[in-house]
Design an enzyme around this catalytic site. Sequence first.
Site, PDB file in Angstrom:
ATOM      1  N   LYS A  80      -0.225  13.781  21.325  1.00 23.77           N
ATOM      2  CA  LYS A  80       0.377  15.081  20.996  1.00 23.77           C
ATOM      3  C   LYS A  80       1.872  14.922  20.841  1.00 23.77           C
ATOM      4  CE  LYS A  80      -0.143  19.602  20.680  1.00 23.77           C
ATOM      5  NZ  LYS A  80       0.379  19.512  19.315  1.00 23.77           N
ATOM      6  N   LYS A 116       4.655  11.018  18.446  1.00 25.11           N
ATOM      7  CA  LYS A 116       5.722  11.706  17.701  1.00 25.11           C
ATOM      8  C   LYS A 116       5.675  11.231  16.265  1.00 25.11           C
ATOM      9  CE  LYS A 116       9.121  14.634  18.539  1.00 25.11           C
ATOM     10  NZ  LYS A 116       9.144  15.698  19.554  1.00 25.11           N
ATOM     11  N   ASN A 231      15.219  26.490  16.507  1.00 22.90           N
ATOM     12  CA  ASN A 231      14.098  27.048  17.236  1.00 22.90           C
ATOM     13  C   ASN A 231      14.403  27.161  18.732  1.00 22.90           C
ATOM     14  OD1 ASN A 231      11.714  26.557  19.005  1.00 22.90           O
ATOM     15  ND2 ASN A 231      10.604  26.946  17.117  1.00 22.90           N
ATOM     16  N   SER A 373       1.617  24.817  23.159  1.00 22.90           N
ATOM     17  CA  SER A 373       0.795  24.119  22.154  1.00 22.90           C
ATOM     18  C   SER A 373      -0.611  23.891  22.727  1.00 22.90           C
ATOM     19  CB  SER A 373       1.409  22.766  21.794  1.00 22.90           C
ATOM     20  OG  SER A 373       2.328  22.910  20.738  1.00 22.90           O
TER      21      SER A 373
HETATM   22  P1  NAD Z   1      15.568  22.992  14.733  1.00 24.33           P
HETATM   23  O1  NAD Z   1      15.532  22.189  13.510  1.00 24.33           O
HETATM   24  O2  NAD Z   1      14.927  24.330  14.738  1.00 24.33           O
HETATM   25  O3  NAD Z   1      17.089  23.174  15.210  1.00 24.33           O
HETATM   26  C1  NAD Z   1      17.965  22.114  15.382  1.00 24.33           C
HETATM   27  C2  NAD Z   1      19.368  22.688  15.512  1.00 24.33           C
HETATM   28  O4  NAD Z   1      20.277  21.632  15.802  1.00 24.33           O
HETATM   29  C3  NAD Z   1      19.889  23.339  14.221  1.00 24.33           C
HETATM   30  O5  NAD Z   1      20.609  24.509  14.547  1.00 24.33           O
HETATM   31  C4  NAD Z   1      20.832  22.284  13.654  1.00 24.33           C
HETATM   32  O6  NAD Z   1      21.843  22.838  12.841  1.00 24.33           O
HETATM   33  C5  NAD Z   1      21.393  21.738  14.952  1.00 24.33           C
HETATM   34  N1  NAD Z   1      22.026  20.437  14.792  1.00 24.33           N
HETATM   35  C6  NAD Z   1      21.607  19.365  14.096  1.00 24.33           C
HETATM   36  N2  NAD Z   1      22.509  18.380  14.189  1.00 24.33           N
HETATM   37  C7  NAD Z   1      23.507  18.849  14.968  1.00 24.33           C
HETATM   38  C8  NAD Z   1      24.717  18.322  15.443  1.00 24.33           C
HETATM   39  N3  NAD Z   1      25.091  17.074  15.134  1.00 24.33           N
HETATM   40  N4  NAD Z   1      25.499  19.091  16.240  1.00 24.33           N
HETATM   41  C9  NAD Z   1      25.121  20.355  16.558  1.00 24.33           C
HETATM   42  N5  NAD Z   1      23.991  20.906  16.141  1.00 24.33           N
HETATM   43  C10 NAD Z   1      23.205  20.179  15.348  1.00 24.33           C
HETATM   44  O7  NAD Z   1      14.958  22.069  15.880  1.00 24.33           O
HETATM   45  P2  NAD Z   1      14.367  22.504  17.292  1.00 24.33           P
HETATM   46  O8  NAD Z   1      12.901  22.585  17.144  1.00 24.33           O
HETATM   47  O9  NAD Z   1      15.145  23.654  17.844  1.00 24.33           O
HETATM   48  O10 NAD Z   1      14.651  21.181  18.131  1.00 24.33           O
HETATM   49  C11 NAD Z   1      15.906  20.986  18.791  1.00 24.33           C
HETATM   50  C12 NAD Z   1      15.706  19.964  19.899  1.00 24.33           C
HETATM   51  O11 NAD Z   1      14.706  20.458  20.800  1.00 24.33           O
HETATM   52  C13 NAD Z   1      15.200  18.593  19.422  1.00 24.33           C
HETATM   53  O12 NAD Z   1      15.762  17.585  20.219  1.00 24.33           O
HETATM   54  C14 NAD Z   1      13.712  18.685  19.663  1.00 24.33           C
HETATM   55  O13 NAD Z   1      13.110  17.409  19.813  1.00 24.33           O
HETATM   56  C15 NAD Z   1      13.696  19.488  20.952  1.00 24.33           C
HETATM   57  N6  NAD Z   1      12.411  20.139  21.214  1.00 24.33           N
HETATM   58  C16 NAD Z   1      11.891  21.020  20.341  1.00 24.33           C
HETATM   59  C17 NAD Z   1      10.650  21.583  20.622  1.00 24.33           C
HETATM   60  C18 NAD Z   1      10.014  22.599  19.707  1.00 24.33           C
HETATM   61  O14 NAD Z   1       8.969  23.129  20.091  1.00 24.33           O
HETATM   62  N7  NAD Z   1      10.587  22.922  18.577  1.00 24.33           N
HETATM   63  C19 NAD Z   1       9.961  21.250  21.796  1.00 24.33           C
HETATM   64  C20 NAD Z   1      10.557  20.353  22.679  1.00 24.33           C
HETATM   65  C21 NAD Z   1      11.787  19.801  22.377  1.00 24.33           C
END
Ligand code: NAD
Length: 443
Positions: A80, A116, A231, A373
């Site tokens: 997952k 992943k 997100n 999830s």
């Molecule tokens: P997303 O694409 O929705 O958002 C990412 C955000 O980070 C955007 O606002 C983008 O502009 C910003 N960003 C990118 N590069 C950047 C930088 N250099 N400096 C500042 N901001 C920057 O992604 P997400 O789903 O919110 O994921 C964000 C983090 O959370 C990731 O590390 C992801 O692995 C982790 N995460 C996400 C989930 C999920 O369910 N979506 C679950 C667990 C962990």
Amino acid sequence: MMNTTLMNNQQTKVDTPYTRFLTTLNAVLDHMNADEEVRAIFEHPQHIHKKTVSLMRDDGSTEDYPAFRVQFNNARGPYKGGIRFHPEADLEEVKALSALMAIKTAVVDVPFGGAKGGIQCEPKGMSRKELEALSREYIRVMGDAIGPYTDCPAPDVNTNSMIMGWMRDEYETISGVFSPGVVTGKPLEYGGSQGRDEATARGGFFVLEEVLERAAIDPSEQRVAIQGFGNAGAAIAQFLHEKGYTIVALSDSKGGIYSREGIDPFRINKYKKKTGQVRGLYCEESICDAGRMQADGIELISPKDIITCDCDILVPAALDNVITARNAGDIKAEFILELANGPTTPEADAILEKKGVRVIPDVLANAGGVTVSYFEWTQGRSGEQWTADRVDSELKRIILGAYREVRREARREGLSYRHAAFLLGIKRMLKTMRVRGWCNGSC
Ligand code: NAD
């Protein structure tokens, strides 16, 4: 004597997201006095799928991108983990993220393994048609590696429910089998779950509230800085603002804003949706309205500087490797809530520990996403539809249970929360492997 440039190059070369994961892993395996057999189990992913996806652009040209699916471990259930579309998504990064997923699913005790995926591409600027073609092609090239009882992807950086919907549809078209469980994070109208979009932030919020409650800290006195407004970042900003925390800084990849007086993330989100940037309320591209900024007490800040800005709680919610030995000493926050995966290097961890900064590690702080999830996956199997309240209360029960176990393990073993969470996850994985006969008594 070794040439210094060569030595430095070699050192730079071996510093990858996966070597950083191995540093943390090995510290925990040393603490457990793990033998070679156990070390070998955790050192490498079980499967690495490296393919190429071809995309026909709207102008008729074709582009090829490297695509990855890394399946770290499936002892406890189907693999997952999310899929990210990003120019820096490479094999080392995806391997590290897959390993963190295996630990994380065990920390929250959901019956999944860890995996992943990623496509190394720049999705910004792609049309909807191009994104759809790219998403479908990913499922086609990964073939049998993906499946509802084999490996179930989910959203991550630059992927969302719309993309998950296309991926499910492609899988069902190829297999001819109704398969709601093949991906999670789908649209509500197509097998999604209530609360999945905001689950990562919601889980982190529950843990943070519990940590502050135990420390008798009043949330209304806490100033929060958040790096990343997607997100995870945008949702937690809104939860915290509603609960009376003061959001002092927000950023996305294009830039950031800071205000001592506090920022309303709902207002910022409205403009981010319109303009595509966190600064959208104040700036048009690089031209900013100084009067408007002054009226709201807003200063511009770079996404990098947000890490060391004046705040009490820092929430990295973007990419990995942002809290390093270079800036950890300058961090002012007392608490770090890691919604991003892998934001802190092991060297930075050591510096933060010395400074007394309390880090709530990724494998716990952002585990709300995979927990919901799991709810979505079970709803897909049973045909049930849970209410938002049920999702919320089950998520709270599971993630706070995991937090308490990590805390107990940390106290009992004298470990940081990160090492304690790894220890808890590894022990749970080994327990299952033992009953499955995967190791000869050493685990
Ligand atoms: P997303 O694409 O929705 O958002 C990412 C955000 O980070 C955007 O606002 C983008 O502009 C910003 N960003 C990118 N590069 C950047 C930088 N250099 N400096 C500042 N901001 C920057 O992604 P997400 O789903 O919110 O994921 C964000 C983090 O959370 C990731 O590390 C992801 O692995 C982790 N995460 C996400 C989930 C999920 O369910 N979506 C679950 C667990 C962990």
